[in-house]
Design a protein around this motif. Structure first.
Motif, PDB file in Angstrom:
ATOM      1  N   MET A  18      31.065 -26.604 -58.250  1.00 57.52           N
ATOM      2  CA  MET A  18      29.914 -27.456 -57.944  1.00 57.52           C
ATOM      3  C   MET A  18      30.036 -28.920 -57.948  1.00 57.52           C
ATOM      4  O   MET A  18      31.178 -29.201 -58.873  1.00 57.52           O
ATOM      5  N   ASP A  19      29.502 -29.775 -57.209  1.00 51.63           N
ATOM      6  CA  ASP A  19      29.900 -31.418 -57.239  1.00 51.63           C
ATOM      7  C   ASP A  19      29.468 -31.759 -58.620  1.00 51.63           C
ATOM      8  O   ASP A  19      28.475 -31.471 -59.082  1.00 51.63           O
ATOM      9  N   LYS A  20      30.292 -32.765 -59.073  1.00 51.26           N
ATOM     10  CA  LYS A  20      30.209 -33.167 -60.363  1.00 51.26           C
ATOM     11  C   LYS A  20      28.911 -33.848 -60.536  1.00 51.26           C
ATOM     12  O   LYS A  20      28.179 -34.028 -61.521  1.00 51.26           O
ATOM     13  N   LYS A  21      28.385 -34.766 -59.297  1.00 50.66           N
ATOM     14  CA  LYS A  21      27.037 -35.210 -59.455  1.00 50.66           C
ATOM     15  C   LYS A  21      25.954 -34.223 -59.559  1.00 50.66           C
ATOM     16  O   LYS A  21      24.978 -34.622 -60.392  1.00 50.66           O
ATOM     17  N   LEU A  22      25.923 -33.209 -58.981  1.00 54.18           N
ATOM     18  CA  LEU A  22      24.968 -32.029 -59.175  1.00 54.18           C
ATOM     19  C   LEU A  22      25.148 -31.639 -60.704  1.00 54.18           C
ATOM     20  O   LEU A  22      23.821 -31.468 -61.341  1.00 54.18           O
ATOM     21  N   GLN A  23      26.021 -31.383 -61.193  1.00 54.58           N
ATOM     22  CA  GLN A  23      26.076 -31.039 -62.652  1.00 54.58           C
ATOM     23  C   GLN A  23      25.477 -32.105 -63.575  1.00 54.58           C
ATOM     24  O   GLN A  23      24.932 -31.847 -64.518  1.00 54.58           O
ATOM     25  N   ARG A  24      25.829 -33.547 -63.121  1.00 51.59           N
ATOM     26  CA  ARG A  24      25.312 -34.364 -64.321  1.00 51.59           C
ATOM     27  C   ARG A  24      23.779 -34.673 -64.229  1.00 51.59           C
ATOM     28  O   ARG A  24      23.373 -34.841 -65.133  1.00 51.59           O
ATOM     29  N   VAL A  25      23.109 -34.345 -63.293  1.00 47.51           N
ATOM     30  CA  VAL A  25      21.748 -34.312 -63.056  1.00 47.51           C
ATOM     31  C   VAL A  25      21.059 -33.044 -63.639  1.00 47.51           C
ATOM     32  O   VAL A  25      19.807 -32.860 -63.318  1.00 47.51           O
ATOM     33  N   GLY A  26      22.088 -31.989 -63.787  1.00 43.24           N
ATOM     34  CA  GLY A  26      21.336 -30.853 -64.338  1.00 43.24           C
ATOM     35  C   GLY A  26      21.228 -29.659 -63.524  1.00 43.24           C
ATOM     36  O   GLY A  26      20.759 -28.700 -63.904  1.00 43.24           O
ATOM     37  N   PHE A  27      21.906 -29.617 -62.412  1.00 39.65           N
ATOM     38  CA  PHE A  27      22.078 -28.420 -61.638  1.00 39.65           C
ATOM     39  C   PHE A  27      22.701 -27.280 -62.142  1.00 39.65           C
ATOM     40  O   PHE A  27      23.779 -27.646 -62.761  1.00 39.65           O
ATOM     41  N   LYS A  28      22.642 -25.938 -61.942  1.00 42.26           N
ATOM     42  CA  LYS A  28      23.292 -24.939 -62.414  1.00 42.26           C
ATOM     43  C   LYS A  28      23.360 -23.955 -61.616  1.00 42.26           C
ATOM     44  O   LYS A  28      22.511 -23.599 -60.668  1.00 42.26           O
ATOM     45  N   GLU A  29      24.212 -23.192 -61.308  1.00 36.20           N
ATOM     46  CA  GLU A  29      24.500 -21.962 -60.461  1.00 36.20           C
ATOM     47  C   GLU A  29      24.400 -20.748 -61.093  1.00 36.20           C
ATOM     48  O   GLU A  29      24.596 -20.404 -62.226  1.00 36.20           O
ATOM     49  N   ASN A  30      23.880 -19.890 -60.132  1.00 39.14           N
ATOM     50  CA  ASN A  30      23.229 -18.512 -60.610  1.00 39.14           C
ATOM     51  C   ASN A  30      23.558 -17.813 -59.632  1.00 39.14           C
ATOM     52  O   ASN A  30      23.766 -17.954 -58.257  1.00 39.14           O
ATOM     53  N   ASP A  31      23.262 -16.559 -59.945  1.00 40.58           N
ATOM     54  CA  ASP A  31      23.300 -15.230 -58.995  1.00 40.58           C
ATOM     55  C   ASP A  31      21.897 -14.495 -59.215  1.00 40.58           C
ATOM     56  O   ASP A  31      21.475 -14.277 -60.270  1.00 40.58           O
ATOM     57  N   PHE A  32      21.171 -14.055 -58.076  1.00 39.15           N
ATOM     58  CA  PHE A  32      20.056 -13.311 -58.115  1.00 39.15           C
ATOM     59  C   PHE A  32      20.212 -11.959 -57.562  1.00 39.15           C
ATOM     60  O   PHE A  32      20.751 -12.128 -56.103  1.00 39.15           O
ATOM     61  N   ASN A  33      19.945 -10.899 -57.945  1.00 36.42           N
ATOM     62  CA  ASN A  33      20.268  -9.422 -57.451  1.00 36.42           C
ATOM     63  C   ASN A  33      18.629  -8.786 -56.981  1.00 36.42           C
ATOM     64  O   ASN A  33      17.786  -8.795 -57.755  1.00 36.42           O
ATOM     65  N   THR A  34      18.680  -8.832 -55.519  1.00 36.66           N
ATOM     66  CA  THR A  34      17.293  -8.654 -55.064  1.00 36.66           C
ATOM     67  C   THR A  34      17.042  -7.137 -54.983  1.00 36.66           C
ATOM     68  O   THR A  34      15.834  -6.544 -54.848  1.00 36.66           O
ATOM     69  N   GLY A  35      18.097  -6.385 -55.402  1.00 37.86           N
ATOM     70  CA  GLY A  35      17.856  -4.801 -55.464  1.00 37.86           C
ATOM     71  C   GLY A  35      18.807  -4.300 -54.629  1.00 37.86           C
ATOM     72  O   GLY A  35      18.904  -2.992 -54.557  1.00 37.86           O
ATOM     73  N   GLU A  36      19.192  -5.246 -53.556  1.00 39.27           N
ATOM     74  CA  GLU A  36      19.762  -4.646 -52.428  1.00 39.27           C
ATOM     75  C   GLU A  36      21.046  -5.615 -52.051  1.00 39.27           C
ATOM     76  O   GLU A  36      22.123  -4.849 -51.851  1.00 39.27           O
ATOM     77  N   VAL A  37      20.814  -6.822 -52.241  1.00 38.66           N
ATOM     78  CA  VAL A  37      21.993  -7.546 -52.372  1.00 38.66           C
ATOM     79  C   VAL A  37      21.994  -8.805 -53.287  1.00 38.66           C
ATOM     80  O   VAL A  37      20.917  -9.047 -53.938  1.00 38.66           O
ATOM     81  N   THR A  38      23.103  -9.536 -53.423  1.00 44.74           N
ATOM     82  CA  THR A  38      22.943 -10.745 -54.529  1.00 44.74           C
ATOM     83  C   THR A  38      23.123 -11.962 -53.886  1.00 44.74           C
ATOM     84  O   THR A  38      23.890 -12.027 -52.863  1.00 44.74           O
ATOM     85  N   LEU A  39      22.198 -12.732 -54.329  1.00 46.60           N
ATOM     86  CA  LEU A  39      22.314 -14.116 -53.668  1.00 46.60           C
ATOM     87  C   LEU A  39      22.742 -15.288 -54.574  1.00 46.60           C
ATOM     88  O   LEU A  39      22.226 -15.396 -55.513  1.00 46.60           O
TER      89      LEU A  39
END
Length: 345
Positions: A1-22
């Protein structure tokens, strides 16, 4: 992830719909406006919105999602349709965002945004359409556009002997970027790199693909905009493009019928286009936009952009200003001051 995004508080996650992961990123909570959800265009990931997300994160709780078939999200060859993508995104809005949001979509992500505004109304407060190829990406209309050639080439990269992204870059992108041009650039305002550098990068991509199969291709010496595009294309299922080329993407999905059921505010951002040899170089014409406007029921605002198709990459500052101005006009900012809001997952 871009460092600027990290500095302003963005976080990366995964979400499972029950069929696929986004795969997705979420910014810090903001009580000023509704959530704002970005949906990328074809051949890139949520990184398409790297530059614009920090500009809007103080006024909106910002999310950016990577659709199935891209990046770290699930690949499902043979199962790419707008209806399937819409089902995925409806689950994301319901389970992760959990309140009506402004949906922003580029290119085919903009077409998907229309699907959501018509079919998942309870989760959509307003929409921003970034140069969506409405009517034009539907089969067989897609054959009247230059993007048909791009998507055909991308679809070949997924074949067993297709050579992957290295072959697509070498056999399609390099020739396309080095042939003489007299027209305005449609995809990007940046000048293409020198021919010798493109051939060098082509060889490096081939080498990296052999050494690290399945890994995103990235070169730190390249401009950040091109790094985003190359990373995206190198971790993309070409079968997603194939679904447009063979028409299966639009199965059970009618553009006009969908647009006629949209009653939320619409901000339409229209990038450059031109006609060449009776083919459309771009997403859609002025006449196509008029047809879209004539069908939607919600409040309409149109902005002509002097930029390439990937608007958030090519003109992020202008797009951020346009979104803020429109959101204020529609009374979307400041409407949540006293409402409870769940933090992004």
């Amino acid at each position: 992830m871009d460092k600027k995004l990290q500095r302003v508080g963005f976080k990366e996650n995964d979400f499972n719909t029950g069929e696929v992961t986004l795969n997705y990123v979420a910014g810090p909570h903001s009580s000023k406006g509704p959530p704002l959800v970005f949906i990328h265009g074809q051949s890139v990931t949520w990184e398409e919105y790297t530059f614009i997300m920090p500009m809007l994160s103080s006024d909106f709780t910002v999310y950016a999602v990577t659709l199935r078939g891209y990046g770290k999200s699930s690949f499902t060859p043979g199962q790419y349709t707008f209806n399937a993508l819409g089902k995925d995104m409806t689950a994301f809005l319901r389970e992760v965002v959990r309140e009506p949001a402004i949906i922003v979509g580029n290119s085919s992500g903009g077409v998907l945004t229309c699907w959501l505004a018509a079919n998942a109304k309870e989760y959509v407060k307003a929409i921003v359409l970034e140069d969506p190829p409405l009517f034009r990406c539907d089969y067989p209309n897609i054959m009247t556009t230059s993007v048909y050639d791009v998507w055909t080439a991308l679809s070949r990269s997924s074949e067993p002997d297709g050579g992957g992204f290295a072959a697509f870059f070498r056999e399609f992108l390099v020739p396309a970027m080095t042939k003489p041009k007299t027209d305005d650039r449609v995809m990007s305002s940046e000048k293409p790199p020198p021919k010798f550098l493109l051939h060098l990068v082509s060889r490096l991509i081939t080498l990296q693909q052999k050494r690290h199969p399945g890994k995103p291709i990235d070169f730190s010496f390249m401009p950040s905009t091109r790094r985003i595009m190359i990373r995206g294309m190198s971790q993309f299922d070409g079968n997603f493009s194939r679904a447009f080329v063979d028409g299966s993407m639009g199965e059970g999905f009618d553009h006009a019928e969908t647009l006629a059921r949209i009653d939320v505010p619409v901000l339409f951002l229209h990038a450059r286009y031109f006609m060449k040899d009776d083919r459309l170089m771009g997403a859609l014409t002025d006449e196509d936009v008029e047809r879209v406007q004539g069908l939607v029921k919600g409040p309409w605002k149109y902005v002509k952009m002097d930029c390439g198709h990937a608007i958030a990459i090519d003109a992020p500052e202008q797009e951020a200003r346009d979104i803020m101005s429109w959101a204020n006009e529609q009374g979307l900012i400041g409407s949540k001051e006293n409402k409870d809001h769940a933090n992004p997952a």
